[in-house]
Enzyme design. Structure first.
Site, PDB file in Angstrom:
ATOM      1  N   ASP A 100       6.912  50.699  23.876  1.00 55.48           N
ATOM      2  CA  ASP A 100       5.925  50.997  22.958  1.00 55.48           C
ATOM      3  C   ASP A 100       6.204  51.613  21.531  1.00 55.48           C
ATOM      4  OD1 ASP A 100       7.319  52.741  25.213  1.00 55.48           O
ATOM      5  OD2 ASP A 100       6.963  54.066  23.462  1.00 55.48           O
TER       6      ASP A 100
ATOM      7  N   GLY B 163       7.297  52.514  28.232  1.00 60.56           N
ATOM      8  CA  GLY B 163       6.900  51.662  27.535  1.00 60.56           C
ATOM      9  C   GLY B 163       5.179  50.958  27.805  1.00 60.56           C
TER      10      GLY B 163
ATOM     11  N   THR C 295      16.232  56.357  25.937  1.00 57.45           N
ATOM     12  CA  THR C 295      15.434  56.208  23.992  1.00 57.45           C
ATOM     13  C   THR C 295      15.879  57.429  23.422  1.00 57.45           C
ATOM     14  OG1 THR C 295      14.293  54.779  23.295  1.00 57.45           O
ATOM     15  CG2 THR C 295      12.975  56.366  24.350  1.00 57.45           C
TER      16      THR C 295
END
Ligand code: ASP
Length: 302
Positions: free
Chosen positions: A214, A236, A183
């Site tokens: 998250d 997350g 990410t």
């Protein structure tokens, strides 16, 4: 003391061989900062480059959900004045970070799903997503091979306490199945002392439809306040439980050095949980991670 600067990451779990993409993104952001640009524009520019890169799990490179066809993305932006724009579980657009930026100009903080996509279209920031790229296909193929044809029905009792990781016998490493990673995030301090953060992700793996991590949750995957801008990466659900980004910000606000605050926050996670964090403040910049992580930084010291 840092006069202005940027830190960019390509996700915990991403190989150092991908540093070049982060360097390109950091360069573009830094050029904006050098010419007096706003920290928000700098982190957005970095995020767009990484969303378009195709290797990272964001924008064009986003991970597929468990059906092997669906892509849902989360993206967020925040500055230290408390301006926040977020899109969550949005489909079909190439640059979710652009849609998040547009959300900042509404009375809302978060738009999700179909509403977020329709909003992006209405604001002219809905260039179509190119569809799953080779990295997404490869990641999904790993999941499919590992899970395909296996059913635990009727075996639930026997499997309940079984240490699958310790007995893993597929070619694909266990960590690649229950994944996360790649990410992207960026944090920046501009010449006027303004702080901002951007995050963008295709989520973790494997994922049900509608799962939100998250990255679009303020205080967890991202936070910008008077003392620092912070972005997190990793699983997350674990980051949300610990409100990672706000914790790092507050530690810096209480006088802790930037790197020390990041290190302490990462150390709070069990070793089994991959996690990374980047932060910038007037006192410095740092990237701390407990697995490989592509990242880059550029700054001008006073
Ligand atoms: N934090 C992201 C998520 O759980 C994944 C990542 O950082 O790579 O959605």
């Amino acid at each position: 003391m840092l006069r202005y600067g940027v830190v960019v990451h390509g996700g915990v779990g991403s190989p150092a061989a991908w540093n070049d993409g982060c360097e390109r993104a950091a360069e573009a952001a830094f050029r904006l900062l050098e010419t007096g640009g706003h920290a928000l524009d700098a982190v957005q520019a970095a995020a767009v480059i990484l969303e378009d890169d195709g290797r990272y799990n964001a924008g064009s490179g986003s991970t597929l959900r468990l059906d092997g066809a669906t892509i849902e993305m989360d993206a967020s932006l925040m500055d230290a004045e408390g301006r926040i724009g977020v899109v969550a579980a949005v489909r079909g657009i190439k640059n979710p970070i652009r849609a998040a930026r547009e959300v900042m100009n509404t009375p809302h903080v978060i738009l999700s799903g179909d509403g977020a996509a329709a909003f992006a279209r209405s604001r002219g920031v809905a260039e179509p997503h190119p569809g799953p790229g080779p990295r997404a296909q490869e990641r999904f193929e790993n999941v499919r091979r590992a899970l395909g044809g296996r059913t635990f029905d009727g075996l639930a009792e026997a499997w309940r306490n079984f240490d699958l990781r310790a007995h893993w016998n597929f070619d694909v490493p266990y960590e690649k199945i229950f994944g996360h990673g790649d990410t992207i995030g960026a944090v920046a301090l501009d010449r006027e002392g303004r702080l901002a953060v951007a995050n963008s992700t295709g989520g973790a793996s494997p994922m049900l439809a509608g799962r939100i991590g998250d990255s679009p949750i303020v205080g967890s995957g991202f936070y910008a306040g008077p003392s620092a801008a912070v972005a997190g990466t990793g699983i997350g659900e674990e980051i949300i439980r610990r409100m990672l980004a706000r914790e790092v910000h507050d530690a810096i606000a209480h006088g802790e050095e930037v790197a020390a605050a990041c290190e302490r926050a990462v150390a709070r996670f069990p070793e089994s949980v991959p996690v990374g964090v980047i932060a910038v403040s007037r006192r410095g910049r740092a990237a701390v991670h407990n697995r490989d992580m592509a990242w880059a930084s550029k700054g001008k010291e006073e």
